[in-house]
Design a protein around this motif. Structure first.
Motif, PDB file in Angstrom:
ATOM      1  N   ILE A   8       0.833  -1.201   0.000  1.00 45.03           N
ATOM      2  CA  ILE A   8       0.000   0.000   0.000  1.00 45.03           C
ATOM      3  C   ILE A   8       0.871   1.256   0.000  1.00 45.03           C
ATOM      4  O   ILE A   8       0.656   2.177  -0.795  1.00 45.03           O
ATOM      5  N   TRP A   9       1.861   1.301   0.862  1.00 48.13           N
ATOM      6  CA  TRP A   9       2.731   2.479   0.939  1.00 48.13           C
ATOM      7  C   TRP A   9       3.473   2.708  -0.385  1.00 48.13           C
ATOM      8  O   TRP A   9       3.610   3.844  -0.836  1.00 48.13           O
ATOM      9  N   LYS A  10       3.956   1.634  -1.003  1.00 44.53           N
ATOM     10  CA  LYS A  10       4.651   1.765  -2.289  1.00 44.53           C
ATOM     11  C   LYS A  10       3.708   2.323  -3.356  1.00 44.53           C
ATOM     12  O   LYS A  10       4.121   3.120  -4.197  1.00 44.53           O
ATOM     13  N   THR A  11       2.466   1.898  -3.327  1.00 44.87           N
ATOM     14  CA  THR A  11       1.493   2.386  -4.299  1.00 44.87           C
ATOM     15  C   THR A  11       1.198   3.863  -4.055  1.00 44.87           C
ATOM     16  O   THR A  11       1.141   4.662  -4.997  1.00 44.87           O
ATOM     17  N   ILE A  12       1.038   4.247  -2.804  1.00 42.83           N
ATOM     18  CA  ILE A  12       0.779   5.650  -2.470  1.00 42.83           C
ATOM     19  C   ILE A  12       1.943   6.538  -2.904  1.00 42.83           C
ATOM     20  O   ILE A  12       1.734   7.669  -3.349  1.00 42.83           O
ATOM     21  N   GLN A  13       3.145   6.031  -2.827  1.00 43.48           N
ATOM     22  CA  GLN A  13       4.312   6.811  -3.255  1.00 43.48           C
ATOM     23  C   GLN A  13       4.259   7.167  -4.744  1.00 43.48           C
ATOM     24  O   GLN A  13       4.930   8.086  -5.180  1.00 43.48           O
ATOM     25  N   LEU A  14       3.448   6.466  -5.507  1.00 40.07           N
ATOM     26  CA  LEU A  14       3.345   6.716  -6.947  1.00 40.07           C
ATOM     27  C   LEU A  14       2.346   7.816  -7.304  1.00 40.07           C
ATOM     28  O   LEU A  14       2.335   8.289  -8.435  1.00 40.07           O
ATOM     29  N   ILE A  15       1.504   8.229  -6.371  1.00 45.28           N
ATOM     30  CA  ILE A  15       0.529   9.278  -6.662  1.00 45.28           C
ATOM     31  C   ILE A  15       1.294  10.563  -6.946  1.00 45.28           C
ATOM     32  O   ILE A  15       2.071  11.026  -6.108  1.00 45.28           O
ATOM     33  N   PRO A  16       1.091  11.151  -8.122  1.00 47.60           N
ATOM     34  CA  PRO A  16       1.841  12.371  -8.464  1.00 47.60           C
ATOM     35  C   PRO A  16       1.448  13.558  -7.581  1.00 47.60           C
ATOM     36  O   PRO A  16       0.318  13.642  -7.088  1.00 47.60           O
ATOM     37  N   VAL A  17       2.371  14.470  -7.425  1.00 47.02           N
ATOM     38  CA  VAL A  17       2.104  15.728  -6.732  1.00 47.02           C
ATOM     39  C   VAL A  17       0.935  16.405  -7.442  1.00 47.02           C
ATOM     40  O   VAL A  17       0.870  16.439  -8.670  1.00 47.02           O
ATOM     41  N   GLY A  18      -0.004  16.929  -6.659  1.00 48.59           N
ATOM     42  CA  GLY A  18      -1.145  17.620  -7.229  1.00 48.59           C
ATOM     43  C   GLY A  18      -2.292  16.714  -7.627  1.00 48.59           C
ATOM     44  O   GLY A  18      -3.269  17.153  -8.230  1.00 48.59           O
ATOM     45  N   VAL A  46       2.152   4.790   8.851  1.00 48.01           N
ATOM     46  CA  VAL A  46       3.175   5.202   7.883  1.00 48.01           C
ATOM     47  C   VAL A  46       4.436   5.587   8.654  1.00 48.01           C
ATOM     48  O   VAL A  46       4.381   6.420   9.565  1.00 48.01           O
ATOM     49  N   PRO A  47       5.573   4.987   8.318  1.00 51.34           N
ATOM     50  CA  PRO A  47       6.808   5.336   9.017  1.00 51.34           C
ATOM     51  C   PRO A  47       7.158   6.811   8.796  1.00 51.34           C
ATOM     52  O   PRO A  47       7.057   7.318   7.677  1.00 51.34           O
ATOM     53  N   SER A  48       7.518   7.496   9.866  1.00 52.87           N
ATOM     54  CA  SER A  48       7.822   8.923   9.762  1.00 52.87           C
ATOM     55  C   SER A  48       8.989   9.181   8.813  1.00 52.87           C
ATOM     56  O   SER A  48       9.063  10.237   8.177  1.00 52.87           O
ATOM     57  N   GLU A  49       9.878   8.198   8.678  1.00 52.62           N
ATOM     58  CA  GLU A  49      11.018   8.343   7.762  1.00 52.62           C
ATOM     59  C   GLU A  49      10.669   7.918   6.338  1.00 52.62           C
ATOM     60  O   GLU A  49      11.513   7.965   5.438  1.00 52.62           O
ATOM     61  N   GLY A  50       9.434   7.487   6.130  1.00 56.66           N
ATOM     62  CA  GLY A  50       9.015   7.044   4.805  1.00 56.66           C
ATOM     63  C   GLY A  50       9.367   5.593   4.565  1.00 56.66           C
ATOM     64  O   GLY A  50       9.619   4.832   5.503  1.00 56.66           O
ATOM     65  N   LEU A  51       9.396   5.238   3.299  1.00 56.54           N
ATOM     66  CA  LEU A  51       9.715   3.871   2.902  1.00 56.54           C
ATOM     67  C   LEU A  51      10.790   3.924   1.830  1.00 56.54           C
ATOM     68  O   LEU A  51      10.646   4.660   0.850  1.00 56.54           O
ATOM     69  N   ASN A  52      11.862   3.183   2.035  1.00 59.73           N
ATOM     70  CA  ASN A  52      12.986   3.170   1.087  1.00 59.73           C
ATOM     71  C   ASN A  52      13.511   4.584   0.815  1.00 59.73           C
ATOM     72  O   ASN A  52      13.732   4.971  -0.332  1.00 59.73           O
ATOM     73  N   ASN A  53      13.657   5.354   1.887  1.00 64.34           N
ATOM     74  CA  ASN A  53      14.190   6.722   1.815  1.00 64.34           C
ATOM     75  C   ASN A  53      13.339   7.658   0.968  1.00 64.34           C
ATOM     76  O   ASN A  53      13.856   8.612   0.384  1.00 64.34           O
ATOM     77  N   LYS A  54      12.037   7.383   0.884  1.00 65.95           N
ATOM     78  CA  LYS A  54      11.118   8.203   0.108  1.00 65.95           C
ATOM     79  C   LYS A  54       9.851   8.397   0.944  1.00 65.95           C
ATOM     80  O   LYS A  54       9.327   7.425   1.490  1.00 65.95           O
ATOM     81  N   PRO A  55       9.350   9.639   1.033  1.00 62.50           N
ATOM     82  CA  PRO A  55       8.145   9.856   1.841  1.00 62.50           C
ATOM     83  C   PRO A  55       6.932   9.129   1.272  1.00 62.50           C
ATOM     84  O   PRO A  55       6.863   8.839   0.081  1.00 62.50           O
ATOM     85  N   VAL A  56       5.983   8.850   2.145  1.00 55.62           N
ATOM     86  CA  VAL A  56       4.708   8.246   1.751  1.00 55.62           C
ATOM     87  C   VAL A  56       3.665   9.372   1.866  1.00 55.62           C
ATOM     88  O   VAL A  56       3.290   9.743   2.980  1.00 55.62           O
ATOM     89  N   PRO A  57       3.224   9.937   0.746  1.00 56.42           N
ATOM     90  CA  PRO A  57       2.315  11.087   0.797  1.00 56.42           C
ATOM     91  C   PRO A  57       0.872  10.682   1.146  1.00 56.42           C
ATOM     92  O   PRO A  57      -0.039  10.745   0.317  1.00 56.42           O
ATOM     93  N   TRP A  58       0.678  10.288   2.367  1.00 53.12           N
ATOM     94  CA  TRP A  58      -0.606   9.804   2.875  1.00 53.12           C
ATOM     95  C   TRP A  58      -1.743  10.792   2.624  1.00 53.12           C
ATOM     96  O   TRP A  58      -2.892  10.404   2.447  1.00 53.12           O
TER      97      TRP A  58
END
Length: 117
Positions: A8-18, A46-58
């Motif tokens: 789920i977190w990896k998928t959320i990381q793919l949502i583009p800005v905006g 959601v980890p505060s540090e994100g996942l794989n050094n990338k934020p999770v834009p919840w």
């Protein structure tokens, strides 16, 4: 770490800005159809540090109706609303226009961006 949460977190990381996505859309794209509530649950962790050094834009995940799920007037609502507005997303009351700001997942996204679950 919960394997489903990571998907789920990896998928959320793919949502583009905006852009925004619904809980159900994220569940479907993460290979967990029908598990919209699980998406909501895992956003609490959601980890505060994100996942794989990338934020999770919840904050880009909202209800399929376009509404922010938090109660208006709550700190969480104000935080999510502010984050969306900072990205150029118009929030009227507690609603975002899915037609205008919804993430449209095209074939390229499916073939090249989404992890192979």
């Amino acid at each position: 770490m919960n394997e489903q949460y990571v998907k789920i977190w990896k998928t959320i990381q793919l949502i583009p800005v905006g852009k925004v996505s619904s809980y159900g859309q994220i569940a479907d794209l993460a290979g967990l159809p029908g598990r919209a509530r699980l998406v909501g649950k895992c956003l609490k962790f959601v980890p505060s540090e994100g996942l794989n050094n990338k934020p999770v834009p919840w904050h880009r995940v909202i209800r399929s109706s376009g509404e922010i799920a938090f109660s208006p007037g709550s700190d969480e609502f104000a935080n999510q609303r502010a984050l969306l507005i900072d990205e150029g997303i118009t929030v009227k009351g507690k609603r975002v226009s899915i037609k205008e700001f919804g993430w449209v997942v095209d074939l390229e996204n499916i073939l090249f961006l989404l992890p192979d679950y």
